[in-house]
Design an enzyme around this catalytic site. Structure first.
Site, PDB file in Angstrom:
ATOM      1  N   ALA A  65      53.118  57.200   3.675  1.00  0.00           N
ATOM      2  CA  ALA A  65      53.725  58.433   4.181  1.00  0.00           C
ATOM      3  C   ALA A  65      55.145  58.511   3.632  1.00  0.00           C
ATOM      4  O   ALA A  65      55.729  57.492   3.251  1.00  0.00           O
ATOM      5  CB  ALA A  65      53.733  58.415   5.702  1.00  0.00           C
ATOM      6  N   GLY A 108      50.182  54.731   4.546  1.00  0.00           N
ATOM      7  CA  GLY A 108      49.295  55.893   4.603  1.00  0.00           C
ATOM      8  C   GLY A 108      48.393  56.004   3.375  1.00  0.00           C
ATOM      9  O   GLY A 108      47.309  56.577   3.455  1.00  0.00           O
ATOM     10  N   GLU A 111      45.576  53.798   4.111  1.00  0.00           N
ATOM     11  CA  GLU A 111      44.818  54.466   5.185  1.00  0.00           C
ATOM     12  C   GLU A 111      44.014  55.643   4.649  1.00  0.00           C
ATOM     13  O   GLU A 111      42.881  55.886   5.073  1.00  0.00           O
ATOM     14  CB  GLU A 111      45.783  54.916   6.296  1.00  0.00           C
ATOM     15  CG  GLU A 111      46.339  53.720   7.063  1.00  0.00           C
ATOM     16  CD  GLU A 111      47.530  54.068   7.937  1.00  0.00           C
ATOM     17  OE1 GLU A 111      48.435  54.790   7.467  1.00  0.00           O
ATOM     18  OE2 GLU A 111      47.567  53.619   9.088  1.00  0.00           O
ATOM     19  N   GLU A 131      54.228  48.900   6.789  1.00  0.00           N
ATOM     20  CA  GLU A 131      55.063  49.643   7.753  1.00  0.00           C
ATOM     21  C   GLU A 131      55.987  48.729   8.545  1.00  0.00           C
ATOM     22  O   GLU A 131      57.104  49.097   8.887  1.00  0.00           O
ATOM     23  CB  GLU A 131      54.171  50.448   8.723  1.00  0.00           C
ATOM     24  CG  GLU A 131      53.461  51.632   8.098  1.00  0.00           C
ATOM     25  CD  GLU A 131      52.094  51.305   7.525  1.00  0.00           C
ATOM     26  OE1 GLU A 131      51.810  50.104   7.290  1.00  0.00           O
ATOM     27  OE2 GLU A 131      51.310  52.243   7.303  1.00  0.00           O
TER      28      GLU A 131
HETATM   29  N1  CAA Z   1      58.194  57.480   0.826  1.00  0.00           N
HETATM   30  C1  CAA Z   1      59.148  58.126   0.143  1.00  0.00           C
HETATM   31  N2  CAA Z   1      59.514  57.784  -1.107  1.00  0.00           N
HETATM   32  C2  CAA Z   1      58.887  56.737  -1.678  1.00  0.00           C
HETATM   33  C3  CAA Z   1      57.888  55.995  -1.014  1.00  0.00           C
HETATM   34  C4  CAA Z   1      57.536  56.416   0.297  1.00  0.00           C
HETATM   35  N3  CAA Z   1      56.557  55.812   1.002  1.00  0.00           N
HETATM   36  N4  CAA Z   1      57.465  54.999  -1.832  1.00  0.00           N
HETATM   37  C5  CAA Z   1      58.162  55.118  -2.971  1.00  0.00           C
HETATM   38  N5  CAA Z   1      59.040  56.158  -2.888  1.00  0.00           N
HETATM   39  C6  CAA Z   1      60.002  56.625  -3.894  1.00  0.00           C
HETATM   40  C7  CAA Z   1      61.202  55.703  -3.986  1.00  0.00           C
HETATM   41  O1  CAA Z   1      62.141  55.993  -2.987  1.00  0.00           O
HETATM   42  C8  CAA Z   1      61.702  55.997  -5.379  1.00  0.00           C
HETATM   43  O2  CAA Z   1      62.408  57.214  -5.354  1.00  0.00           O
HETATM   44  P1  CAA Z   1      63.854  57.331  -6.099  1.00  0.00           P
HETATM   45  O3  CAA Z   1      63.540  57.144  -7.549  1.00  0.00           O
HETATM   46  O4  CAA Z   1      64.304  58.719  -5.740  1.00  0.00           O
HETATM   47  O5  CAA Z   1      64.685  56.225  -5.543  1.00  0.00           O
HETATM   48  C9  CAA Z   1      60.410  56.247  -6.155  1.00  0.00           C
HETATM   49  O6  CAA Z   1      59.418  56.572  -5.190  1.00  0.00           O
HETATM   50  C10 CAA Z   1      59.936  55.012  -6.924  1.00  0.00           C
HETATM   51  O7  CAA Z   1      59.865  53.915  -6.023  1.00  0.00           O
HETATM   52  P2  CAA Z   1      60.567  52.495  -6.296  1.00  0.00           P
HETATM   53  O8  CAA Z   1      61.777  52.651  -7.144  1.00  0.00           O
HETATM   54  O9  CAA Z   1      60.732  51.816  -4.971  1.00  0.00           O
HETATM   55  O10 CAA Z   1      59.407  51.775  -7.153  1.00  0.00           O
HETATM   56  P3  CAA Z   1      59.106  50.210  -7.289  1.00  0.00           P
HETATM   57  O11 CAA Z   1      58.081  50.100  -8.354  1.00  0.00           O
HETATM   58  O12 CAA Z   1      60.372  49.438  -7.423  1.00  0.00           O
HETATM   59  O13 CAA Z   1      58.457  49.786  -5.876  1.00  0.00           O
HETATM   60  C11 CAA Z   1      56.945  50.047  -3.991  1.00  0.00           C
HETATM   61  C12 CAA Z   1      57.207  50.282  -5.501  1.00  0.00           C
HETATM   62  C13 CAA Z   1      56.800  48.545  -3.699  1.00  0.00           C
HETATM   63  C14 CAA Z   1      55.648  50.763  -3.663  1.00  0.00           C
HETATM   64  C15 CAA Z   1      58.110  50.612  -3.156  1.00  0.00           C
HETATM   65  O14 CAA Z   1      58.395  51.932  -3.588  1.00  0.00           O
HETATM   66  C16 CAA Z   1      57.871  50.663  -1.683  1.00  0.00           C
HETATM   67  O15 CAA Z   1      57.951  49.627  -1.017  1.00  0.00           O
HETATM   68  N6  CAA Z   1      57.542  51.870  -1.115  1.00  0.00           N
HETATM   69  C17 CAA Z   1      57.348  52.053   0.295  1.00  0.00           C
HETATM   70  C18 CAA Z   1      56.016  51.508   0.774  1.00  0.00           C
HETATM   71  C19 CAA Z   1      55.879  51.699   2.271  1.00  0.00           C
HETATM   72  O16 CAA Z   1      56.635  51.168   3.051  1.00  0.00           O
HETATM   73  N7  CAA Z   1      54.856  52.482   2.696  1.00  0.00           N
HETATM   74  C20 CAA Z   1      54.608  52.757   4.080  1.00  0.00           C
HETATM   75  C21 CAA Z   1      55.224  54.073   4.470  1.00  0.00           C
HETATM   76  S1  CAA Z   1      55.108  54.437   6.204  1.00  0.00           S
HETATM   77  C22 CAA Z   1      53.535  54.961   6.479  1.00  0.00           C
HETATM   78  O17 CAA Z   1      52.723  55.067   5.575  1.00  0.00           O
HETATM   79  C23 CAA Z   1      53.188  55.297   7.935  1.00  0.00           C
HETATM   80  C24 CAA Z   1      51.772  55.670   8.217  1.00  0.00           C
HETATM   81  O18 CAA Z   1      50.951  54.824   8.561  1.00  0.00           O
HETATM   82  C25 CAA Z   1      51.342  57.056   8.177  1.00  0.00           C
END
Ligand code: CAA
Length: 257
Positions: A65, A108, A111, A131
């Site tokens: 998400a 998400g 999921e 998360e």
């Molecule tokens: N939401 C918003 N933006 C996201 C995102 C997310 N879930 N995942 C990645 N992005 C964005 C980053 O912020 C970044 O944007 P900018 O260039 O503007 O900074 C861009 O996508 C590229 O990401 P990274 O630079 O972080 O890429 P990476 O290759 O270094 O890392 C990753 C990849 C490990 C997937 C890392 O991006 C990450 O940890 N993302 C978040 C994963 C996460 O926590 N997901 C759970 C979300 S909560 C949820 O899903 C709740 C639910 O159950 C409904």
């Protein structure tokens, strides 16, 4: 549509939906989820579509998400926004859904893949419910579907540590259907979809519904539900055609009636 791309006849009777926010690793903002849900509802009603593939790109199926959209929200805001109502509608899709996953399927994203009926993964796929690392927990079925798919021990580990599993681990745990080389993951998914699309769509939908019931009910109720849907297939012309074709040693031609 802004955040997804649709190829309605990707293969005969097979539609392809591609999540299309590559710069954000296909983070599932609410607009994207609404577009996805509306597209699925439309395709579900289209008799020229029998199977639907959902995919991302090579680097990410979806990284969860959209954290930026949720960061400053309070409980009362999240309840009012009620983002999961779109997820509830997606879950109601009657046609078989296949996730073609490459790269990250996190939060998400994992999921969403699990909401689909089958998952084909490229060898680079990574699944996780991270998360916990951002102070929340899965909210779109992660604690339920993951646990049912891979068992308590591994699900608990993933949910409590936020660790990812590889495609190989996901296959060993029973989360996914198969692993294919990254350059072939979409093609292999399309082949699987075509195989299903060649079956009676009436029977496929009823069978999908019955398999899903196994996760939602006790065995007795599940068996009762299965039997009811089994009997229902006998009111379709496709059942007559399928059995007749078998007896006549020819390929069936299903009309979805
Ligand atoms: N939401 C918003 N933006 C996201 C995102 C997310 N879930 N995942 C990645 N992005 C964005 C980053 O912020 C970044 O944007 P900018 O260039 O503007 O900074 C861009 O996508 C590229 O990401 P990274 O630079 O972080 O890429 P990476 O290759 O270094 O890392 C990753 C990849 C490990 C997937 C890392 O991006 C990450 O940890 N993302 C978040 C994963 C996460 O926590 N997901 C759970 C979300 S909560 C949820 O899903 C709740 C639910 O159950 C409904």
């Amino acid at each position: 549509m802004k955040y997804i791309q649709l190829t309605e006849q990707y293969r005969p009777y097979v539609s392809l939906i591609q999540l299309n926010r590559p710069k954000e690793l296909n983070a599932l903002n609410m607009e994207l989820m609404q577009e996805l849900q509306q597209t699925l509802t439309t395709l579900d009603a289209d008799t020229n579509v029998r199977v639907i593939i959902i995919t991302g790109n090579e680097k990410a199926f979806a990284a969860g998400a959209d954290i930026k959209q949720m960061a400053d929200k309070k409980t009362i805001d999240m309840v009012a926004i009620d983002q999961f109502k779109t997820w509830d509608l997606i879950k109601k899709t009657k046609k078989p859904l296949i996730a073609a996953v490459s790269g990250f399927a996190l939060g998400g994203g994992c999921e969403l893949a699990m909401t689909c009926d089958m998952i084909v993964a490229s060898e680079t796929a990574k699944f996780g419910q991270p998360e916990i690392k951002i102070g929340i927990m899965p909210g779109a079925g992660g604690t339920q579907r993951l646990t049912k798919a891979i068992g308590k021990a591994k699900a608990m580990e993933m949910v409590l540590t936020g660790s990812f599993i590889s495609a190989e681990e996901a296959l060993n745990y029973g989360l996914i259907n198969k692993i294919v080389p990254v350059e072939l993951y979409l093609e292999e998914t399309a082949k699987l979809a075509e195989t299903i699309a060649a079956m009676s769509p009436v029977a496929a939908q009823l069978a999908k519904e019955a398999v899903n019931r196994a996760f939602e009910t006790h065995l007795d109720e599940g068996l009762h539900f299965e039997r009811k849907n089994f009997y229902l297939t006998f009111s379709s012309e496709d059942q007559k055609e399928g059995m007749k074709a078998f007896i006549e040693k020819r390929n069936p031609e299903y009309q979805g009636k």
